[in-house]
Design an enzyme around this catalytic site. Structure first.
Site, PDB file in Angstrom:
ATOM      1  N   ARG A  61     -42.963 -63.581  72.955  1.00 55.43           N
ATOM      2  CA  ARG A  61     -44.242 -64.187  72.523  1.00 55.43           C
ATOM      3  C   ARG A  61     -44.344 -64.218  71.000  1.00 55.43           C
ATOM      4  O   ARG A  61     -44.986 -65.076  70.419  1.00 55.43           O
ATOM      5  CB  ARG A  61     -45.436 -63.441  73.145  1.00 55.43           C
ATOM      6  CG  ARG A  61     -46.779 -63.965  72.644  1.00 55.43           C
ATOM      7  CD  ARG A  61     -47.965 -63.665  73.553  1.00 55.43           C
ATOM      8  NE  ARG A  61     -47.992 -62.324  74.089  1.00 55.43           N
ATOM      9  CZ  ARG A  61     -48.201 -61.214  73.366  1.00 55.43           C
ATOM     10  NH1 ARG A  61     -48.401 -61.296  72.072  1.00 55.43           N
ATOM     11  NH2 ARG A  61     -48.208 -60.032  73.957  1.00 55.43           N
ATOM     12  N   TYR A 114     -56.945 -88.221  70.391  1.00 54.20           N
ATOM     13  CA  TYR A 114     -56.511 -87.921  71.765  1.00 54.20           C
ATOM     14  C   TYR A 114     -57.677 -87.262  72.523  1.00 54.20           C
ATOM     15  O   TYR A 114     -58.258 -86.278  72.042  1.00 54.20           O
ATOM     16  CB  TYR A 114     -55.302 -86.995  71.672  1.00 54.20           C
ATOM     17  CG  TYR A 114     -54.721 -86.577  72.995  1.00 54.20           C
ATOM     18  CD1 TYR A 114     -54.003 -87.473  73.778  1.00 54.20           C
ATOM     19  CD2 TYR A 114     -54.869 -85.275  73.455  1.00 54.20           C
ATOM     20  CE1 TYR A 114     -53.463 -87.081  74.987  1.00 54.20           C
ATOM     21  CE2 TYR A 114     -54.327 -84.870  74.663  1.00 54.20           C
ATOM     22  CZ  TYR A 114     -53.634 -85.784  75.422  1.00 54.20           C
ATOM     23  OH  TYR A 114     -53.094 -85.395  76.626  1.00 54.20           O
ATOM     24  N   ASP A 186     -52.399 -84.958  63.038  1.00 52.79           N
ATOM     25  CA  ASP A 186     -51.659 -85.013  64.302  1.00 52.79           C
ATOM     26  C   ASP A 186     -50.615 -86.119  64.133  1.00 52.79           C
ATOM     27  O   ASP A 186     -50.952 -87.304  64.092  1.00 52.79           O
ATOM     28  CB  ASP A 186     -52.630 -85.318  65.455  1.00 52.79           C
ATOM     29  CG  ASP A 186     -51.936 -85.288  66.823  1.00 52.79           C
ATOM     30  OD1 ASP A 186     -50.716 -85.548  66.874  1.00 52.79           O
ATOM     31  OD2 ASP A 186     -52.618 -85.034  67.827  1.00 52.79           O
ATOM     32  N   LYS A 211     -44.180 -85.802  73.592  1.00 50.68           N
ATOM     33  CA  LYS A 211     -44.060 -87.243  73.451  1.00 50.68           C
ATOM     34  C   LYS A 211     -42.717 -87.599  72.817  1.00 50.68           C
ATOM     35  O   LYS A 211     -41.694 -87.369  73.400  1.00 50.68           O
ATOM     36  CB  LYS A 211     -45.264 -87.771  72.662  1.00 50.68           C
ATOM     37  CG  LYS A 211     -46.606 -87.176  73.118  1.00 50.68           C
ATOM     38  CD  LYS A 211     -46.986 -87.550  74.533  1.00 50.68           C
ATOM     39  CE  LYS A 211     -48.133 -86.720  75.105  1.00 50.68           C
ATOM     40  NZ  LYS A 211     -49.341 -86.605  74.304  1.00 50.68           N
TER      41      LYS A 211
HETATM   42  C1  LIG Z   1     -50.448 -85.806  74.216  1.00 50.69           C
HETATM   43  C2  LIG Z   1     -51.112 -85.636  72.917  1.00 50.69           C
HETATM   44  C3  LIG Z   1     -51.706 -84.412  72.553  1.00 50.69           C
HETATM   45  C4  LIG Z   1     -51.753 -83.242  73.493  1.00 50.69           C
HETATM   46  O1  LIG Z   1     -50.475 -82.721  73.707  1.00 50.69           O
HETATM   47  P1  LIG Z   1     -50.013 -81.969  75.059  1.00 50.69           P
HETATM   48  O2  LIG Z   1     -48.586 -81.678  74.773  1.00 50.69           O
HETATM   49  O3  LIG Z   1     -50.251 -82.885  76.203  1.00 50.69           O
HETATM   50  O4  LIG Z   1     -50.851 -80.738  75.163  1.00 50.69           O
HETATM   51  C5  LIG Z   1     -52.269 -84.321  71.311  1.00 50.69           C
HETATM   52  N1  LIG Z   1     -52.269 -85.363  70.450  1.00 50.69           N
HETATM   53  C6  LIG Z   1     -51.718 -86.536  70.763  1.00 50.69           C
HETATM   54  C7  LIG Z   1     -51.750 -87.650  69.782  1.00 50.69           C
HETATM   55  C8  LIG Z   1     -51.123 -86.722  72.001  1.00 50.69           C
HETATM   56  O5  LIG Z   1     -50.596 -87.911  72.308  1.00 50.69           O
END
Ligand SMILES: *Cc1c(COP(=O)(O)O)cnc(C)c1O
Length: 396
Positions: A61, A114, A186, A211
């Site tokens: 962890r 998101y 992000d 992604k």
């Molecule tokens: C999918 C996504 C998230 C969240 O990520 P997870 O891995 O599903 O928890 C946050 N920001 C963006 C832009 C995303 O496409």
């Protein structure tokens, strides 16, 4: 390395960042250290590791050699002080917020962020006394208008999901810093291949590595990359206690995916450019949003801030909700699924799927109209994708 050598290209760095033969065996591929804990040679060593006087692992962890390679790679590609891998993108967002925000603080976010990011910040952080405003961050005045003395964090998603609006990272960094707030970007959609927010003045980058970075639709994972050692040191203890850590096998898969990021991003982007032009000329499409075409309101910003327009396209099908659902029900090669950034093309309807938790009023205010379709273009042969659109549009 020779100091005068030209800096390595992004593709080269994506392939080599954090990649070194295993010191124990020479293995070229990273070993998966699938262990929860690490033995100490003696009490003295255990004490030194806990005190931070000696490098080395204690408990997964708190850190793991496989995960550390992925952290090192992302830190290098984003140009940050280090990386903190998390179990998901949402875990990255929650870890940063938990580490940096206190009751009484205020944050500003991108309105079309998101969906779950907005829900957790707006609804759940409010329970801990953190206030928030979500505005169109493509409009600097909108950001300025909600600044408060207590604003501590500006959280921008650019390009934003799913409106494909952009925010001017350098300009927002200036506004945030003038008010003593930090800027987090992000960078999930752009990836470090197309956009490096830290170099533009952001203080932190977060990723859903689920992604593009992993890219094969088989892992959920996240990453935090702070620009400074000071921020890294503030977040690291919370990261190790909060428990949103990454599993070593998950890290290994994400590392494996990362190595082909440059190729995947460019192939998908070439496809997206062709498909955006095709959609723009289609009589059953009301409008298309893609930063690579001149009709995008921030086409110029995209050229300045990004090294390419990426592979996400939004468009409005004629016939509103009904037109959209007919199109989605008729695709054959493309897959009707949420998520994005994989090698396969995914198509979805935000109003009924990813952004369904938002009220319709908020959704429309954020530009997410009823008939908006978002497509994440993959790496298939582009003619096959266009043929699939052709046959699906025939049903609209
Ligand atoms: C999918 C996504 C998230 C969240 O990520 P997870 O891995 O599903 O928890 C946050 N920001 C963006 C832009 C995303 O496409």
């Amino acid at each position: 390395m020779d100091q005068d050598r030209k800096p390595l290209g992004l593709n080269t760095r994506t392939i080599h960042a954090g990649a070194h033969p295993d010191p124990a065996t020479g293995a070229v591929a990273p070993p998966i250290y699938q262990t929860s804990t690490f033995a100490f040679a003696d009490c003295h060593q255990g004490a030194a590791r806990f005190a931070g006087d000696e490098d080395g692992y204690i408990y997964t962890r708190m850190g793991n050699p496989t995960t550390a390679r992925l952290e090192e790679a992302l830190a290098e590609l984003e140009g940050g002080a280090g990386g903190l891998a998390t179990s998901s993108g949402m875990a990255a967002l929650c870890t940063v917020s938990f580490a940096l925000l206190n009751a009484g603080d205020h944050l500003i976010g991108t309105s079309s962020v998101y969906g779950p990011s907005r829900v957790v910040m707006e609804r759940d952080f409010a329970r801990f006394g953190v206030a928030s405003d979500f505005v169109d961050t493509s409009d600097l005045d909108a950001v300025r208008s909600v600044l408060r003395p207590e604003t501590r964090l500006v959280f921008v998603e650019t390009p934003a999901n799913p409106t494909i609006d952009l925010a001017d990272i350098a300009a927002i960094a200036d506004v945030a810093h003038d008010h003593g707030a930090l800027l987090m970007v992000d960078n999930t959609f752009a990836t470090p291949i197309l956009q490096r927010p830290l170099a533009l003045g952001a203080d932190l980058v977060m990723h859903s590595m689920t992604k593009f970075i992993n890219g094969h639709t088989d892992v959920v994972a996240g990453m935090i990359v702070p620009a400074s050692r000071e921020l890294l040191d503030r977040i690291r203890p919370v990261h190790s206690y909060l428990g949103a850590c990454m599993d070593p096998h998950q890290a290994w898969l994400a590392l494996r995916g990362l190595r082909t990021l440059g190729m995947r991003v460019r192939t998908a982007q070439d496809n997206a450019g062709r498909i955006a032009a095709y959609l723009e000329g289609h009589p059953k499409v009301e409008w298309v949003r893609y930063p690579g075409i001149a009709s995008h309101p921030q086409h110029e910003l995209a050229r300045r801030q990004m090294d390419g327009a990426g592979s996400l396209i939004s468009f409005e099908v004629s016939g509103g909700v009904d037109g959209g659902s007919r199109l989605l029900d008729s695709v054959e090669l493309m897959t009707l699924a949420v998520s994005l950034g994989g090698i396969e093309t995914l198509i979805q309807h935000p109003a009924s799927m990813t952004h369904a938790a938002m009220s319709r009023k908020h959704r429309l205010a954020a530009g997410i109209t009823d008939g908006l379709v978002r497509v994440s273009i993959g790496c298939e042969d582009v003619d096959d994708l266009i043929a699939d659109f052709e046959q699906a549009f025939a049903a609209v």
